[in-house]
Design a protein around this motif. Structure first.
Motif, PDB file in Angstrom:
ATOM      1  N   ASP A   1      81.676  48.459  22.337  1.00  0.00           N
ATOM      2  CA  ASP A   1      80.898  48.327  21.111  1.00  0.00           C
ATOM      3  C   ASP A   1      80.942  46.861  20.688  1.00  0.00           C
ATOM      4  N   LEU A   2      80.058  46.523  19.761  1.00  0.00           N
ATOM      5  CA  LEU A   2      79.976  45.174  19.171  1.00  0.00           C
ATOM      6  C   LEU A   2      79.576  44.133  20.234  1.00  0.00           C
ATOM      7  N   SER A   3      79.142  42.976  19.763  1.00  0.00           N
ATOM      8  CA  SER A   3      78.739  41.833  20.603  1.00  0.00           C
ATOM      9  C   SER A   3      77.459  42.175  21.385  1.00  0.00           C
ATOM     10  N   LEU A   4      76.954  41.189  22.098  1.00  0.00           N
ATOM     11  CA  LEU A   4      75.754  41.436  22.905  1.00  0.00           C
ATOM     12  C   LEU A   4      76.050  42.408  24.044  1.00  0.00           C
ATOM     13  N   HIS A   5      77.330  42.536  24.420  1.00  0.00           N
ATOM     14  CA  HIS A   5      77.666  43.460  25.507  1.00  0.00           C
ATOM     15  C   HIS A   5      77.319  44.906  25.146  1.00  0.00           C
ATOM     16  N   ALA A   6      77.319  45.249  23.861  1.00  0.00           N
ATOM     17  CA  ALA A   6      76.988  46.631  23.480  1.00  0.00           C
ATOM     18  C   ALA A   6      75.563  46.972  23.915  1.00  0.00           C
ATOM     19  N   LEU A   7      74.701  45.974  23.995  1.00  0.00           N
ATOM     20  CA  LEU A   7      73.315  46.257  24.386  1.00  0.00           C
ATOM     21  C   LEU A   7      73.234  46.764  25.820  1.00  0.00           C
ATOM     22  N   ASP A   8      74.252  46.460  26.625  1.00  0.00           N
ATOM     23  CA  ASP A   8      74.264  46.968  28.002  1.00  0.00           C
ATOM     24  C   ASP A   8      74.240  48.496  28.018  1.00  0.00           C
ATOM     25  N   LYS A   9      74.843  49.114  26.991  1.00  0.00           N
ATOM     26  CA  LYS A   9      74.917  50.586  26.976  1.00  0.00           C
ATOM     27  C   LYS A   9      73.574  51.232  26.651  1.00  0.00           C
ATOM     28  N   TYR A  10      72.734  50.478  25.981  1.00  0.00           N
ATOM     29  CA  TYR A  10      71.499  51.082  25.456  1.00  0.00           C
ATOM     30  C   TYR A  10      70.249  50.563  26.156  1.00  0.00           C
ATOM     31  N   THR A  11      70.450  49.847  27.268  1.00  0.00           N
ATOM     32  CA  THR A  11      69.315  49.344  28.033  1.00  0.00           C
ATOM     33  C   THR A  11      69.561  49.598  29.512  1.00  0.00           C
ATOM     34  N   GLY A  12      68.481  49.665  30.260  1.00  0.00           N
ATOM     35  CA  GLY A  12      68.592  49.746  31.712  1.00  0.00           C
ATOM     36  C   GLY A  12      67.895  48.527  32.298  1.00  0.00           C
ATOM     37  N   LEU A  13      68.439  48.001  33.405  1.00  0.00           N
ATOM     38  CA  LEU A  13      67.803  46.846  34.034  1.00  0.00           C
ATOM     39  C   LEU A  13      66.668  47.330  34.931  1.00  0.00           C
ATOM     40  N   LYS A  14      65.525  46.678  34.810  1.00  0.00           N
ATOM     41  CA  LYS A  14      64.375  47.052  35.630  1.00  0.00           C
ATOM     42  C   LYS A  14      63.901  45.816  36.389  1.00  0.00           C
ATOM     43  N   THR A  15      63.675  45.972  37.674  1.00  0.00           N
ATOM     44  CA  THR A  15      63.188  44.860  38.494  1.00  0.00           C
ATOM     45  C   THR A  15      61.731  45.104  38.857  1.00  0.00           C
ATOM     46  N   THR A  16      60.894  44.132  38.586  1.00  0.00           N
ATOM     47  CA  THR A  16      59.473  44.242  38.933  1.00  0.00           C
ATOM     48  C   THR A  16      59.147  43.157  39.962  1.00  0.00           C
ATOM     49  N   TRP A  17      58.675  43.600  41.152  1.00  0.00           N
ATOM     50  CA  TRP A  17      58.319  42.657  42.229  1.00  0.00           C
ATOM     51  C   TRP A  17      56.819  42.431  42.233  1.00  0.00           C
TER      52      TRP A  17
END
Ligand code: NAD
Length: 501
Positions: free
Chosen positions: A482-498
């Motif tokens: 929780d807290l800090s910008l690291h918390a955003l890792d829990k609520y986002t998924g990484l998407k790669t677009t080629w």
């Protein structure tokens, strides 16, 4: 109820405001307050007096289903998930402001509902929740994606996508702040949220849902459902259309959420669970009186109902007796009183179940160790669920009070001789949430903090914490931060677009 701080600080002012409070009691789904489908309610009780404050909707699986549907519809519509980052920032910052404007009311709701000192709720919890919404609001339009170093003729763009519907289940010890820790980053990332506050403390979360609408959050993006763990909490954990489940609470219930995910849709689960945090005091500490005062704060603040409470005090044997003397003296500052009285040292224990549990732990402590302070359960104005600040010495590493989380104002003091022994004792726990250490040696500060197995180590203070730094644990204290910008890792998924040409 909009009161500037200067007018609400006195005991009489808080009593007057408390007499006027009128809590929201229905679930908040799709932007509207609504009773539970079953019509069932449960009593919100003030643990300091035993008075019923309100009857609150007891939501169950059917209500959770309604809320998840509302959250999904809001998410798919793009009304929040696809708006310009600057708009999300505007709304979250406005919500932060509204929390501050209504701070007295929110502080009272938490104090009346779960027994904490209203002065702490107003001076600590409310500003923390308010600033956290602003902090994540401010972050929204400052985060960018990545472009990968691919071969010529290719472009690979990496973006962070919101995950969809976030279920959040939180405990009662910091009702407003635990909600903010989950909801602010989840919303900042563009998700919709279904929140189940603890049954002991639903009132501030319901008011927050209303303030979020006022701030401009579209209906359905934040839904708040009061209810019990076995019904509403379980239904959220098992729901097939919830993408992420963010939980704060006990380790035993955290494990259930892992099972729920496996039994349903393999939703992502993030767990912030219990702790038995050590506080190590070495003989070379510069200011032993400060260390003793902070050690008391570390265990007695918020009635000891703090996940990262420094409940195990490890003291070097050469200073043990003198240090315990100081501890016992400072513990008197935390003597319990009416939570509405700013002069009270500590508030009430949240409910009868927890009060009985803490008292049982004290009885167990009496069997295996020596009581140095407290141990009693006084009444305040002839009523209430209070416990004295309690200190046990001569505690042995294998004693239950040295190993299990009590979640009350009970400190276990153990002695050590060497630095190696101190580290070994500190790490001898299934938990790994936080640790503190006191020393006048910079070398020892680095050496020992490097060896402690804890998500946060505080040197020459206790329980250091800020919006800017990640908070969470190792071992059975859970995973994810929780807290800090690291918390955003829990609520986002990484998407790669080629893109190729
Ligand atoms: P709890 O685990 O009993 O309850 C937490 C939440 O889970 C509540 O909303 C409850 O209704 C729900 N719940 C209970 N049983 C459930 C079930 N079977 N299925 C689904 N949901 C269920 O914890 P608590 O007593 O409310 O809080 C105290 C615990 O929380 C302590 O262990 C403390 O250490 C921990 N805590 C951890 C942190 C942290 O950040 N690590 C912060 C605060 C509290």
């Amino acid at each position: 109820m909009n009161q500037p701080s200067a007018t609400v600080r006195g005991y009489a002012d808080w009593q007057r405001l408390a007499a006027d409070i009128s809590p929201r009691t229905h679930a908040h789904i799709g932007g509207r307050f609504t009773p539970a489908r079953s019509g069932k309610t449960f009593a919100a009780v003030n643990p300091a007096t035993g008075a019923v404050i309100a009857d609150v909707a007891a939501c169950e699986a059917a209500d959770i289903d309604d809320a998840v549907r509302a959250a999904r519809a809001a998410f798919e519509s793009g009304v929040w998930s696809r708006v310009a980052p600057a708009e999300r920032k505007r709304v979250l910052c406005r919500l932060g402001e509204l929390i501050a404007v209504h701070g007295a009311e929110l502080a009272l709701l938490d104090s009346l509902n779960m027994g904490k000192r209203v002065a702490d709720a107003f001076d600590i919890d409310v500003p923390a929740a308010s600033s956290l919404f602003c902090w994540y609001g401010e972050a929204v339009d400052k985060l960018s994606g990545e472009v990968a170093a691919t071969d010529p003729g290719n472009l690979a763009i990496v973006t962070r996508e919101p995950l969809g519907v976030v279920g959040a289940v939180v405990p009662w010890n910091f009702p407003l702040d635990m909600v903010a820790w989950k909801v602010a980053p989840a919303l900042a990332a563009g998700n919709s949220v279904v929140l189940k506050p603890a049954e002991q403390s639903p009132l501030s979360a319901l008011r927050l849902a209303e303030l979020a609408l006022e701030a401009g959050l579209p209906p359905g993006v934040l839904n708040v459902l009061p209810g019990f763990g076995e019904t509403a909490g379980r239904a959220l954990g098992l729901h097939p259309d919830v993408d992420v489940l963010a939980f704060t609470g006990s380790t035993a219930v955290g494990k259930k959420f892992l099972e729920y995910a496996g039994q349903s849709n393999m939703k992502q689960v993030w767990l912030e669970c219990g702790g038995k945090s050590p506080n190590l005091v070495f003989e070379d500490t510069d200011d032993l009186d400060l260390a003793a005062r902070k050690a008391c704060f570390g265990i007695f603040f918020n009635q000891g109902e703090v996940c990262s409470a420094n409940s195990r005090l490890l003291v070097q044997r050469s200073i043990h007796d003198a240090f315990v003397e100081r501890l016992v003296a400072h513990a008197r500052d935390f003597y319990p009183g009416d939570p509405l009285d700013p002069a009270s040292g500590m508030g009430a224990i949240v409910d009868q179940v927890q009060h009985a549990r803490v008292r049982e732990w004290i009885e167990r402590g009496r069997q295996s160790a020596t009581l140095a302070a407290g141990g009693g359960a006084p009444l305040v104005n002839g009523k209430g669920l209070f416990v004295e600040p309690t200190i046990f010495v001569d505690v042995k590493p294998g004693d239950a009070i040295a190993r299990d989380e009590i979640f009350g104002p009970v400190l276990s003091v153990l002695a050590f001789d060497t630095e190696d022994e101190a580290v070994q004792l500190a790490n001898d726990s299934i938990y790994g949430l936080a640790a503190s250490l006191w020393t006048g040696s910079l070398a020892r500060a680095h050496r020992v903090s490097g060896r402690l197995r804890a998500g946060t180590v505080s040197v020459n203070t206790v329980d250091a914490l800020s919006a800017q730094t990640p908070f969470g644990g190792f071992g059975q204290s859970g995973f994810g931060r929780d807290l800090s910008l690291h918390a955003l890792d829990k609520y986002t998924g990484l998407k790669t677009t080629w893109i190729t040409w």
